[in-house]
Design an enzyme around this catalytic site. Structure first.
Site, PDB file in Angstrom:
ATOM      1  N   SER A  88      13.344  10.322   3.109  1.00 58.64           N
ATOM      2  CA  SER A  88      13.356   9.032   2.410  1.00 58.64           C
ATOM      3  C   SER A  88      13.105   9.126   0.903  1.00 58.64           C
ATOM      4  CB  SER A  88      12.283   8.121   3.023  1.00 58.64           C
ATOM      5  OG  SER A  88      10.991   8.602   2.681  1.00 58.64           O
ATOM      6  N   ASP A 129      18.626  -0.852   0.306  1.00 61.47           N
ATOM      7  CA  ASP A 129      19.448  -1.470  -0.751  1.00 61.47           C
ATOM      8  C   ASP A 129      20.079  -0.425  -1.665  1.00 61.47           C
ATOM      9  OD1 ASP A 129      17.135  -0.663  -2.088  1.00 61.47           O
ATOM     10  OD2 ASP A 129      16.717  -2.610  -3.000  1.00 61.47           O
ATOM     11  N   GLU A 130      19.555   0.821  -1.617  1.00 58.38           N
ATOM     12  CA  GLU A 130      20.083   1.848  -2.537  1.00 58.38           C
ATOM     13  C   GLU A 130      21.526   2.217  -2.226  1.00 58.38           C
ATOM     14  OE1 GLU A 130      17.625   5.102  -3.639  1.00 58.38           O
ATOM     15  OE2 GLU A 130      15.801   3.911  -3.606  1.00 58.38           O
ATOM     16  N   TYR A 155      20.203  11.033  -1.513  1.00 56.81           N
ATOM     17  CA  TYR A 155      19.525  10.208  -0.503  1.00 56.81           C
ATOM     18  C   TYR A 155      20.367   8.986  -0.142  1.00 56.81           C
ATOM     19  CZ  TYR A 155      16.592   6.381   1.172  1.00 56.81           C
ATOM     20  OH  TYR A 155      16.118   5.304   1.876  1.00 56.81           O
ATOM     21  N   LYS A 194       5.254   8.305  -3.471  1.00 52.50           N
ATOM     22  CA  LYS A 194       6.032   7.170  -3.957  1.00 52.50           C
ATOM     23  C   LYS A 194       5.238   6.419  -5.032  1.00 52.50           C
ATOM     24  CE  LYS A 194       9.140   8.139  -0.792  1.00 52.50           C
ATOM     25  NZ  LYS A 194       9.110   7.756   0.594  1.00 52.50           N
TER      26      LYS A 194
HETATM   27  P1  NAD Z   1       8.881   8.081   5.490  1.00 58.72           P
HETATM   28  O1  NAD Z   1       9.404   9.260   4.744  1.00 58.72           O
HETATM   29  O2  NAD Z   1       7.512   7.572   5.195  1.00 58.72           O
HETATM   30  O3  NAD Z   1       8.920   8.390   7.057  1.00 58.72           O
HETATM   31  C1  NAD Z   1       9.991   9.028   7.669  1.00 58.72           C
HETATM   32  C2  NAD Z   1       9.552   9.499   9.063  1.00 58.72           C
HETATM   33  O4  NAD Z   1      10.698  10.111   9.699  1.00 58.72           O
HETATM   34  C3  NAD Z   1       8.439  10.545   9.036  1.00 58.72           C
HETATM   35  O5  NAD Z   1       7.452  10.212   9.979  1.00 58.72           O
HETATM   36  C4  NAD Z   1       9.154  11.832   9.411  1.00 58.72           C
HETATM   37  O6  NAD Z   1       8.321  12.757  10.100  1.00 58.72           O
HETATM   38  C5  NAD Z   1      10.260  11.312  10.310  1.00 58.72           C
HETATM   39  N1  NAD Z   1      11.404  12.227  10.386  1.00 58.72           N
HETATM   40  C6  NAD Z   1      12.019  12.864   9.348  1.00 58.72           C
HETATM   41  N2  NAD Z   1      12.996  13.656   9.825  1.00 58.72           N
HETATM   42  C7  NAD Z   1      13.010  13.509  11.175  1.00 58.72           C
HETATM   43  C8  NAD Z   1      13.811  14.061  12.213  1.00 58.72           C
HETATM   44  N3  NAD Z   1      14.782  14.937  11.954  1.00 58.72           N
HETATM   45  N4  NAD Z   1      13.566  13.680  13.492  1.00 58.72           N
HETATM   46  C9  NAD Z   1      12.570  12.794  13.763  1.00 58.72           C
HETATM   47  N5  NAD Z   1      11.772  12.251  12.817  1.00 58.72           N
HETATM   48  C10 NAD Z   1      11.998  12.600  11.533  1.00 58.72           C
HETATM   49  O7  NAD Z   1       9.975   6.956   5.297  1.00 58.72           O
HETATM   50  P2  NAD Z   1       9.779   5.366   5.110  1.00 58.72           P
HETATM   51  O8  NAD Z   1       9.524   5.083   3.690  1.00 58.72           O
HETATM   52  O9  NAD Z   1       8.843   4.876   6.152  1.00 58.72           O
HETATM   53  O10 NAD Z   1      11.258   4.868   5.434  1.00 58.72           O
HETATM   54  C11 NAD Z   1      11.645   4.606   6.788  1.00 58.72           C
HETATM   55  C12 NAD Z   1      13.087   4.151   6.803  1.00 58.72           C
HETATM   56  O11 NAD Z   1      13.242   2.986   6.027  1.00 58.72           O
HETATM   57  C13 NAD Z   1      14.064   5.187   6.221  1.00 58.72           C
HETATM   58  O12 NAD Z   1      15.221   5.191   7.016  1.00 58.72           O
HETATM   59  C14 NAD Z   1      14.361   4.663   4.829  1.00 58.72           C
HETATM   60  O13 NAD Z   1      15.661   5.048   4.427  1.00 58.72           O
HETATM   61  C15 NAD Z   1      14.258   3.173   5.050  1.00 58.72           C
HETATM   62  N6  NAD Z   1      13.835   2.367   3.874  1.00 58.72           N
HETATM   63  C16 NAD Z   1      12.713   2.713   3.184  1.00 58.72           C
HETATM   64  C17 NAD Z   1      12.282   1.878   2.131  1.00 58.72           C
HETATM   65  C18 NAD Z   1      11.032   2.187   1.345  1.00 58.72           C
HETATM   66  O14 NAD Z   1      10.748   1.507   0.357  1.00 58.72           O
HETATM   67  N7  NAD Z   1      10.212   3.167   1.736  1.00 58.72           N
HETATM   68  C19 NAD Z   1      13.018   0.749   1.805  1.00 58.72           C
HETATM   69  C20 NAD Z   1      14.182   0.448   2.531  1.00 58.72           C
HETATM   70  C21 NAD Z   1      14.561   1.266   3.581  1.00 58.72           C
HETATM   71  O1  DAU Z   2      14.977   0.607  -2.620  1.00 58.21           O
HETATM   72  C1  DAU Z   2      14.564   1.146  -1.407  1.00 58.21           C
HETATM   73  C2  DAU Z   2      14.136   2.585  -1.592  1.00 58.21           C
HETATM   74  O2  DAU Z   2      12.876   2.561  -2.251  1.00 58.21           O
HETATM   75  C3  DAU Z   2      14.054   3.356  -0.289  1.00 58.21           C
HETATM   76  O3  DAU Z   2      15.332   3.436   0.285  1.00 58.21           O
HETATM   77  C4  DAU Z   2      13.491   4.769  -0.527  1.00 58.21           C
HETATM   78  O4  DAU Z   2      13.322   5.434   0.713  1.00 58.21           O
HETATM   79  C5  DAU Z   2      12.149   4.623  -1.205  1.00 58.21           C
HETATM   80  O5  DAU Z   2      11.624   5.918  -1.496  1.00 58.21           O
HETATM   81  C6  DAU Z   2      12.273   3.812  -2.493  1.00 58.21           C
HETATM   82  O6  DAU Z   2      13.065   4.542  -3.470  1.00 58.21           O
HETATM   83  P1  DAU Z   2      12.669   4.555  -5.024  1.00 58.21           P
HETATM   84  O7  DAU Z   2      13.284   5.749  -5.619  1.00 58.21           O
HETATM   85  O8  DAU Z   2      12.939   3.234  -5.656  1.00 58.21           O
HETATM   86  O9  DAU Z   2      11.055   4.706  -4.882  1.00 58.21           O
HETATM   87  P2  DAU Z   2      10.006   5.596  -5.695  1.00 58.21           P
HETATM   88  O10 DAU Z   2       8.647   5.128  -5.295  1.00 58.21           O
HETATM   89  O11 DAU Z   2      10.309   7.051  -5.588  1.00 58.21           O
HETATM   90  O12 DAU Z   2      10.275   5.150  -7.200  1.00 58.21           O
HETATM   91  C7  DAU Z   2      10.140   3.787  -7.593  1.00 58.21           C
HETATM   92  C8  DAU Z   2      10.490   3.713  -9.061  1.00 58.21           C
HETATM   93  O13 DAU Z   2       9.451   4.367  -9.811  1.00 58.21           O
HETATM   94  C9  DAU Z   2      11.778   4.425  -9.441  1.00 58.21           C
HETATM   95  O14 DAU Z   2      12.428   3.694 -10.474  1.00 58.21           O
HETATM   96  C10 DAU Z   2      11.314   5.779  -9.968  1.00 58.21           C
HETATM   97  C11 DAU Z   2       9.952   5.466 -10.573  1.00 58.21           C
HETATM   98  N1  DAU Z   2       8.937   6.534 -10.490  1.00 58.21           N
HETATM   99  C12 DAU Z   2       8.705   7.116  -9.291  1.00 58.21           C
HETATM  100  C13 DAU Z   2       7.740   8.096  -9.155  1.00 58.21           C
HETATM  101  C14 DAU Z   2       7.491   8.774  -7.825  1.00 58.21           C
HETATM  102  C15 DAU Z   2       8.188   6.868 -11.622  1.00 58.21           C
HETATM  103  O15 DAU Z   2       8.415   6.305 -12.713  1.00 58.21           O
HETATM  104  N2  DAU Z   2       7.232   7.836 -11.488  1.00 58.21           N
HETATM  105  C16 DAU Z   2       6.984   8.471 -10.308  1.00 58.21           C
HETATM  106  O16 DAU Z   2       6.107   9.370 -10.269  1.00 58.21           O
END
Ligand code: NAD
Ligand code: DAU
Length: 340
Positions: A88, A129-130, A155, A194
């Site tokens: 992710s 949304d990405e 990603y 993150k």
């Molecule tokens: P995360 O990285 O915190 O968790 C991912 C989980 O998937 C982990 O527990 C990991 O062990 C497991 N995993 C990875 N590879 C695997 C595999 N091959 N088999 C089984 N399990 C596996 O991710 P998250 O931030 O909780 O995101 C969850 C979902 O939501 C993802 O699909 C991501 O694309 C989507 N998403 C995330 C965000 C965000 O802001 N974090 C926003 C929109 C959508």
């Molecule tokens: O929009 C949904 C996505 O949001 C999910 O699909 C992804 O799984 C999730 O990781 C997240 O992606 P981003 O790249 O937006 O999240 P991140 O927290 O990595 O970064 C948020 C913003 O902050 C981005 O513009 C990059 C910036 N950033 C990030 C980090 C880790 C910094 O400026 N400094 C940092 O150290």
């Protein structure tokens, strides 16, 4: 009411983990199966309060392992699948893209095939949304479900590829699917790689907070529990084959987010350190959630209430993020599940 079996993939991660807890507590008459490979992002310590409940089950498996997944589906005959498992983190996809294709693309195809073979009632694919690419800074433009997919990072390209496979399994085989595309989540149990949890933990440790580029990139923030409620609704009420955007109109620049956290914690903005920009850094994301609102969903947190709750949670739960940063959380599975 019949007991339903719900498979949650990635239920040891941030959003999947919150969803597992939400479902285990909300539906005592559903069996919730948390399937996770326990990569670096997988952590089971977060489930200490539910792990002994009768309706919670954990399975360690790789979603890309065709044989293991097929035999699990044949054995358990799941009614619903909520598919969160993924690589992710955008930064990691820039340095190690291959695993994103293996897990996000191949893994999704393996799950879709198993779901088709046993005939599930619903497969919800949790996307992002990405996949739509980036918006400019005009505040009247939003991603809708009709926005063309133009992913910019390895990603988001892997997530878009998995979205196309989900669509194809619906069109070709009639698999009852939904795709959800949510904006940036934040809240409890967010892995400190993150932006928001990284900033909170660094500020609490009086360490520098890296801000990429000029800090003016915009993300649209949603509290993770509002995302969980959206997935629950789509799982039960989503119209087969439809895509639903999830977001709460909470756009902030990265600099605004970081300053909010620093000021709430009463620390100095001198902790901010501007560093080299992320390659291909998307400028702005912003979601139009009208379609999901028409299905009956509304967010319960504003950014102000959500970020205050989240900062307080990190203050109250140092035990969690300190053992994540130290790496100690990776020993929990061995202690609890292999030797008990
Ligand atoms: P995360 O990285 O915190 O968790 C991912 C989980 O998937 C982990 O527990 C990991 O062990 C497991 N995993 C990875 N590879 C695997 C595999 N091959 N088999 C089984 N399990 C596996 O991710 P998250 O931030 O909780 O995101 C969850 C979902 O939501 C993802 O699909 C991501 O694309 C989507 N998403 C995330 C965000 C965000 O802001 N974090 C926003 C929109 C959508
Ligand atoms: O929009 C949904 C996505 O949001 C999910 O699909 C992804 O799984 C999730 O990781 C997240 O992606 P981003 O790249 O937006 O999240 P991140 O927290 O990595 O970064 C948020 C913003 O902050 C981005 O513009 C990059 C910036 N950033 C990030 C980090 C880790 C910094 O400026 N400094 C940092 O150290």
């Amino acid at each position: 009411m019949n007991r339903k079996k719900i498979l949650v993939t990635g239920g040891a991660g941030f959003i999947g983990g919150n969803f597992v807890q939400y479902m285990v507590n909300k539906y005592p008459n559903y069996d919730i199966y948390n399937l996770d490979l326990l990569t670096y992002a997988g952590d089971l310590t977060k489930h200490r309060e539910i792990e002994n409940k009768d309706n919670y089950h954990f399975v360690k498996a790789d979603i890309a392992d065709r044989e293991a997944i097929m035999s699990l589906f044949e054995k358990e005959k799941f009614n619903y699948v909520a598919h969160f498992a993924a690589e992710s983190h955008v930064d990691r996809s820039i340095t190690e893209p291959e695993i994103f294709v293996e897990t996000n693309v191949l893994g999704t195809q393996v799950l879709l095939n198993a779901a088709k073979e046993i005939g599930v009632t619903k497969f919800v694919h949790v996307s992002t949304d990405e996949v739509y690419g980036e918006l400019d800074f005009n505040p009247t433009t939003f991603f809708t479900e009709e926005t063309p997919l133009q992913p910019n990072s390895p990603y988001s390209a892997s997530k878009a590829s998995s979205d196309f496979l989900v669509r194809a399994y619906h069109e070709t085989f009639g698999l009852p699917v939904n795709i959800t595309r949510c904006s940036n989540n934040y809240g409890p149990f967010h892995f400190p790689e993150k932006l928001i949890p990284l900033t909170i933990s660094r500020v609490l440790n009086e360490e520098k907070v890296p801000v990429y580029g000029d800090g003016k990139n915009i993300r649209d923030w949603l509290h993770v529990l509002d995302h969980c409620a959206a997935i629950d609704l789509v799982l039960h009420e989503g119209v087969n084959g439809e895509v639903y955007n999830v977001g709460g109109h909470n756009e902030r620049t990265n600099l605004e987010v970081v300053k909010t956290i620093i000021n709430t914690l009463g620390k100095s903005e001198d902790l901010i350190e501007f560093v080299a920009d992320r390659l291909g850094h998307d400028k702005r994301y912003a979601i139009d959630p009208t379609k999901l609102e028409k299905l009956g969903w509304n967010p319960t947190y504003t950014f102000e209430t959500g970020i205050a709750q989240t900062i307080q949670w990190y203050l109250d739960n140092k035990w969690w993020w300190e053992q994540i940063i130290s790496g100690e959380y990776q020993n929990y599975f061995k202690r609890q599940y292999l030797f008990n």
